[in-house]
Design a protein around this motif. Structure first.
Motif, PDB file in Angstrom:
ATOM      1  N   SER A 183      38.844 -37.947   6.237  1.00  0.00           N
ATOM      2  CA  SER A 183      38.073 -37.379   7.059  1.00  0.00           C
ATOM      3  C   SER A 183      37.696 -35.799   6.467  1.00  0.00           C
ATOM      4  CB  SER A 183      38.090 -37.491   8.477  1.00  0.00           C
ATOM      5  OG  SER A 183      38.991 -36.158   9.000  1.00  0.00           O
ATOM      6  N   TRP A 184      38.634 -35.315   6.152  1.00  0.00           N
ATOM      7  CA  TRP A 184      38.421 -34.052   5.327  1.00  0.00           C
ATOM      8  C   TRP A 184      37.609 -34.166   4.128  1.00  0.00           C
ATOM      9  CZ3 TRP A 184      40.396 -32.310   0.523  1.00  0.00           C
ATOM     10  CH2 TRP A 184      39.863 -30.898   0.290  1.00  0.00           C
ATOM     11  N   GLU A 185      37.991 -35.068   3.283  1.00  0.00           N
ATOM     12  CA  GLU A 185      37.182 -35.293   2.308  1.00  0.00           C
ATOM     13  C   GLU A 185      35.733 -35.417   2.508  1.00  0.00           C
ATOM     14  OE1 GLU A 185      39.096 -36.637  -1.850  1.00  0.00           O
ATOM     15  OE2 GLU A 185      38.197 -38.268  -0.617  1.00  0.00           O
ATOM     16  N   LYS A 186      35.343 -35.953   3.520  1.00  0.00           N
ATOM     17  CA  LYS A 186      33.908 -36.446   4.161  1.00  0.00           C
ATOM     18  C   LYS A 186      33.260 -35.262   4.633  1.00  0.00           C
ATOM     19  CE  LYS A 186      34.709 -41.257   5.107  1.00  0.00           C
ATOM     20  NZ  LYS A 186      34.885 -42.271   6.270  1.00  0.00           N
ATOM     21  N   GLY A 187      34.075 -34.124   4.845  1.00  0.00           N
ATOM     22  CA  GLY A 187      33.408 -32.981   5.654  1.00  0.00           C
ATOM     23  C   GLY A 187      33.673 -33.257   7.114  1.00  0.00           C
TER      24      GLY A 187
ATOM     25  N   PRO B 128      36.069 -23.735  11.515  1.00  0.00           N
ATOM     26  CA  PRO B 128      34.728 -23.419  11.844  1.00  0.00           C
ATOM     27  C   PRO B 128      33.963 -23.229  10.476  1.00  0.00           C
ATOM     28  CG  PRO B 128      35.749 -21.488  12.656  1.00  0.00           C
ATOM     29  CD  PRO B 128      36.897 -22.559  12.281  1.00  0.00           C
ATOM     30  N   LYS B 129      32.938 -23.876  10.382  1.00  0.00           N
ATOM     31  CA  LYS B 129      32.015 -23.744   9.106  1.00  0.00           C
ATOM     32  C   LYS B 129      30.771 -22.798   9.241  1.00  0.00           C
ATOM     33  CE  LYS B 129      34.541 -26.244   6.033  1.00  0.00           C
ATOM     34  NZ  LYS B 129      34.947 -25.779   5.033  1.00  0.00           N
ATOM     35  N   SER B 130      30.501 -22.782  10.556  1.00  0.00           N
ATOM     36  CA  SER B 130      29.351 -21.946  10.921  1.00  0.00           C
ATOM     37  C   SER B 130      29.262 -21.162  12.278  1.00  0.00           C
ATOM     38  CB  SER B 130      28.081 -22.766  10.682  1.00  0.00           C
ATOM     39  OG  SER B 130      28.130 -23.630  11.318  1.00  0.00           O
ATOM     40  N   LEU B 131      28.422 -20.293  12.450  1.00  0.00           N
ATOM     41  CA  LEU B 131      28.277 -19.651  13.763  1.00  0.00           C
ATOM     42  C   LEU B 131      27.580 -20.505  14.858  1.00  0.00           C
ATOM     43  CD1 LEU B 131      27.753 -15.887  13.013  1.00  0.00           C
ATOM     44  CD2 LEU B 131      29.915 -16.957  13.836  1.00  0.00           C
ATOM     45  N   TYR B 132      26.599 -21.121  14.250  1.00  0.00           N
ATOM     46  CA  TYR B 132      25.720 -22.084  15.176  1.00  0.00           C
ATOM     47  C   TYR B 132      26.023 -23.389  14.628  1.00  0.00           C
ATOM     48  CZ  TYR B 132      23.358 -18.124  17.375  1.00  0.00           C
ATOM     49  OH  TYR B 132      23.063 -17.027  18.195  1.00  0.00           O
ATOM     50  N   ILE B 133      25.762 -24.374  15.543  1.00  0.00           N
ATOM     51  CA  ILE B 133      25.794 -25.824  15.495  1.00  0.00           C
ATOM     52  C   ILE B 133      24.744 -26.668  16.049  1.00  0.00           C
ATOM     53  CG2 ILE B 133      28.286 -25.663  14.885  1.00  0.00           C
ATOM     54  CD1 ILE B 133      29.034 -26.889  17.892  1.00  0.00           C
ATOM     55  N   GLU B 134      24.493 -27.837  15.552  1.00  0.00           N
ATOM     56  CA  GLU B 134      23.492 -28.614  16.295  1.00  0.00           C
ATOM     57  C   GLU B 134      24.214 -29.773  17.345  1.00  0.00           C
ATOM     58  OE1 GLU B 134      20.495 -28.398  14.800  1.00  0.00           O
ATOM     59  OE2 GLU B 134      19.666 -30.006  16.314  1.00  0.00           O
ATOM     60  N   LEU B 170      31.988 -27.753  26.258  1.00  0.00           N
ATOM     61  CA  LEU B 170      31.258 -28.669  26.680  1.00  0.00           C
ATOM     62  C   LEU B 170      31.434 -30.132  25.754  1.00  0.00           C
ATOM     63  CD1 LEU B 170      28.115 -26.854  27.594  1.00  0.00           C
ATOM     64  CD2 LEU B 170      29.737 -28.007  29.345  1.00  0.00           C
ATOM     65  N   ILE B 171      31.468 -29.746  24.583  1.00  0.00           N
ATOM     66  CA  ILE B 171      31.752 -31.004  23.485  1.00  0.00           C
ATOM     67  C   ILE B 171      33.102 -31.774  23.941  1.00  0.00           C
ATOM     68  CG2 ILE B 171      31.850 -31.677  21.251  1.00  0.00           C
ATOM     69  CD1 ILE B 171      30.577 -29.262  20.253  1.00  0.00           C
ATOM     70  N   ARG B 172      34.068 -31.124  24.072  1.00  0.00           N
ATOM     71  CA  ARG B 172      35.295 -31.547  24.218  1.00  0.00           C
ATOM     72  C   ARG B 172      35.370 -32.084  25.861  1.00  0.00           C
ATOM     73  NH1 ARG B 172      38.811 -27.375  21.779  1.00  0.00           N
ATOM     74  NH2 ARG B 172      39.345 -26.401  23.705  1.00  0.00           N
ATOM     75  N   GLN B 173      34.667 -31.774  26.781  1.00  0.00           N
ATOM     76  CA  GLN B 173      34.377 -32.396  28.051  1.00  0.00           C
ATOM     77  C   GLN B 173      33.314 -33.559  27.962  1.00  0.00           C
ATOM     78  OE1 GLN B 173      33.373 -29.334  30.684  1.00  0.00           O
ATOM     79  NE2 GLN B 173      35.658 -28.277  30.316  1.00  0.00           N
ATOM     80  N   GLY B 174      32.852 -33.789  26.802  1.00  0.00           N
ATOM     81  CA  GLY B 174      31.867 -34.914  26.759  1.00  0.00           C
ATOM     82  C   GLY B 174      30.583 -34.712  27.256  1.00  0.00           C
ATOM     83  N   VAL B 175      30.160 -33.603  27.609  1.00  0.00           N
ATOM     84  CA  VAL B 175      28.770 -33.380  27.863  1.00  0.00           C
ATOM     85  C   VAL B 175      27.852 -33.163  26.806  1.00  0.00           C
ATOM     86  CG1 VAL B 175      27.232 -31.654  28.940  1.00  0.00           C
ATOM     87  CG2 VAL B 175      29.540 -32.037  29.898  1.00  0.00           C
ATOM     88  N   LEU B 176      28.394 -32.643  25.493  1.00  0.00           N
ATOM     89  CA  LEU B 176      27.679 -32.436  24.198  1.00  0.00           C
ATOM     90  C   LEU B 176      28.095 -33.280  23.275  1.00  0.00           C
ATOM     91  CD1 LEU B 176      27.050 -28.646  24.372  1.00  0.00           C
ATOM     92  CD2 LEU B 176      25.291 -30.401  24.997  1.00  0.00           C
ATOM     93  N   GLU B 177      27.353 -33.574  22.228  1.00  0.00           N
ATOM     94  CA  GLU B 177      28.040 -34.147  21.086  1.00  0.00           C
ATOM     95  C   GLU B 177      27.764 -33.340  19.802  1.00  0.00           C
ATOM     96  OE1 GLU B 177      25.972 -37.988  19.971  1.00  0.00           O
ATOM     97  OE2 GLU B 177      27.572 -38.638  18.725  1.00  0.00           O
ATOM     98  N   HIS B 178      28.876 -32.990  18.836  1.00  0.00           N
ATOM     99  CA  HIS B 178      28.473 -32.269  17.747  1.00  0.00           C
ATOM    100  C   HIS B 178      27.803 -33.029  16.667  1.00  0.00           C
ATOM    101  CE1 HIS B 178      30.460 -29.385  14.571  1.00  0.00           C
ATOM    102  NE2 HIS B 178      29.202 -29.308  14.554  1.00  0.00           N
ATOM    103  N   VAL B 179      26.703 -32.725  16.257  1.00  0.00           N
ATOM    104  CA  VAL B 179      25.799 -33.525  15.191  1.00  0.00           C
ATOM    105  C   VAL B 179      26.349 -32.847  13.780  1.00  0.00           C
ATOM    106  CG1 VAL B 179      23.885 -34.198  14.503  1.00  0.00           C
ATOM    107  CG2 VAL B 179      24.254 -34.050  17.138  1.00  0.00           C
ATOM    108  N   MET B 180      26.632 -33.578  13.105  1.00  0.00           N
ATOM    109  CA  MET B 180      26.840 -33.227  11.593  1.00  0.00           C
ATOM    110  C   MET B 180      25.599 -33.607  10.866  1.00  0.00           C
ATOM    111  SD  MET B 180      29.962 -32.038  11.866  1.00  0.00           S
ATOM    112  CE  MET B 180      30.741 -31.827  10.284  1.00  0.00           C
ATOM    113  N   SER B 181      25.336 -32.584   9.926  1.00  0.00           N
ATOM    114  CA  SER B 181      24.113 -33.101   9.249  1.00  0.00           C
ATOM    115  C   SER B 181      24.344 -33.649   7.832  1.00  0.00           C
ATOM    116  CB  SER B 181      23.342 -31.727   8.954  1.00  0.00           C
ATOM    117  OG  SER B 181      24.145 -30.690   8.346  1.00  0.00           O
TER     118      SER B 181
END
Lengths: 211, 181
Positions: A183-187, B128-134, B170-181
């Motif tokens: 999962s780390w490799e996939k980011g 964390p990789k960025s300050l803002y997330i989708e 909110l993500i941990r509580q299941g209200v939001l979902e972290h969208v990875m691009s």
């Protein structure tokens, strides 16, 4: 890799049990063939086969490990514990010949742990039992480790079904490491996920709604 | 007579039965001990020992069960947040709720002591990789205010680009979902 916050008490190592470990409690529930070396007055109701008021000396019974350990005394006035088949000479020769062939899950899922606990009962065969346990583990370890590190995203039930509970734990650790690395490799390592509590509750709600 | 451990959903009845069994074993032993001492009946001793082993076993199972519950409750603070949902609180006894509240306080005072203004170590559990997330909204959650005063409407299936530190809980509580691009 899932952030892990729940750290259950682990099973003890070797001949020691951990008092609060749920795994050790389950292990010590296993039954052993036992012969009483004295009478136990007023406890006849524990023996379902007889109507006696007392448990007579020389009765053969199956007692759980925790009770056997609790009552056993070196001078042997109380109990003598028989070795379960798997730890006796016959099976030991099989294990020494080729440890990889055996289905350790069928041979009692707690082969290693129970075997280590049997050493408490002062059998003259203890050195041989201990030796076989160790050699069997060494013989099987490589295969378990290899398969846990190479089975990614597939059905592992065939690999796992013949493993004893200790080996299953090792397999799970290996898989967890492998999945974390992938999962780390996939980011995906930075993706925030919902807590397992929420996910489980959601699954249960869906199951409740289904007819 | 031989106890079996039970799991998370509150098992007050089970515990009550175990305690009753322990009382009965204790009373039988008490009476046998008195008889052994006064009438010199040493042959009762093996039975006394057996009942004692059962008492110790029941004690061990109950202690391990209650301790495991505490470990899971502690994990909830880290995984879910400092306010537990009602359905979980329903299954906790008063002492456990009190324990959770004290654990929260200990954790909070520890976090306040870190660095100059304190540090929330329950945030950024994943690097964390960025300050803002989708994020995508998984259920209607109403209005949500972010630091600069803007109000966002969290409607089911809406997507937003929000500061990470506001969304994590909110993500941990299941209200939001972290969208990875």
């Amino acid at each position: 890799m899932d952030t892990q916050s729940y750290f259950p008490v682990q099973a003890g190592v070797g001949m020691e049990e951990n008092f609060l470990s749920l795994d050790d409690i389950l292990l010590s529930h296993e039954r052993l063939p036992v012969r009483t070396e004295c009478t136990f007055p007023r406890l006849g109701y524990l023996e379902k086969s007889s109507d006696a008021h007392d448990i007579a000396e020389g009765s053969k019974m199956e007692l759980p490990l925790w009770l056997s350990k609790g009552l056993y005394e070196r001078k042997r006035r109380v109990l003598s514990v028989e070795l379960p088949k798997v730890y006796r000479e016959g099976w030991r020769t099989v294990f020494n010949a080729d440890p990889n062939v055996v289905d350790l899950h069928k041979m009692g899922p707690y082969y290693y742990s129970l075997g280590s606990q049997m050493l408490h009962f002062d059998s003259p065969e203890n050195p041989d039992i201990a030796g076989t346990l160790l050699q069997t583990f060494i013989g099987r370890f490589r295969r378990t480790m290899d398969s846990s590190q190479n089975a990614y995203n597939e059905d592992t039930s065939a690999l796992v079904e013949r493993l004893d509970s200790l080996e299953k734990g090792l397999f799970r650790s290996g898989q967890s490491g492998l999945n974390g690395f992938q999962s780390w490799e996939k980011g995906q390592a930075t993706q925030i996920t919902a807590s397992s509590l929420v996910l489980n509750y959601r699954k249960r709600k869906i199951n409740d709604l289904q007819p | 007579m031989f106890c079996v451990t039970v799991w998370f959903c509150s098992q007050e009845d089970g515990l009550r039965q175990i305690l009753q069994e322990m009382e009965s074993l204790y009373e039988q032993n008490q009476s046998d001990v008195n008889e052994a001492k006064s009438d010199g009946r040493a042959e009762l001793i093996p039975s006394i020992k057996l009942r004692h082993c059962c008492l110790l076993r029941n004690q061990r199972c109950v202690a391990a069960y209650l301790y495991d519950r505490l470990l899971r409750i502690r994990a909830l603070r880290w995984e879910y947040g400092s306010v537990l949902p009602a359905n979980v609180r329903f299954h906790m006894c008063a002492e456990e709720l009190q324990w959770f509240s004290q654990y929260k306080k200990s954790l909070a005072s520890f976090m306040r002591s870190l660095g100059a203004d304190g540090l929330d170590i329950t945030q950024d559990m994943k690097p964390p990789k960025s300050l803002y997330i989708e994020v995508r909204c998984l259920k209607d959650h109403g209005e949500f205010e972010i630091d600069d005063g803007t109000v966002i409407l969290l409607k089911k299936n809406s997507q937003h680009f929000l500061p990470r530190w506001k969304c994590e809980q909110l993500i941990r509580q299941g209200v939001l979902e972290h969208v990875m691009s």
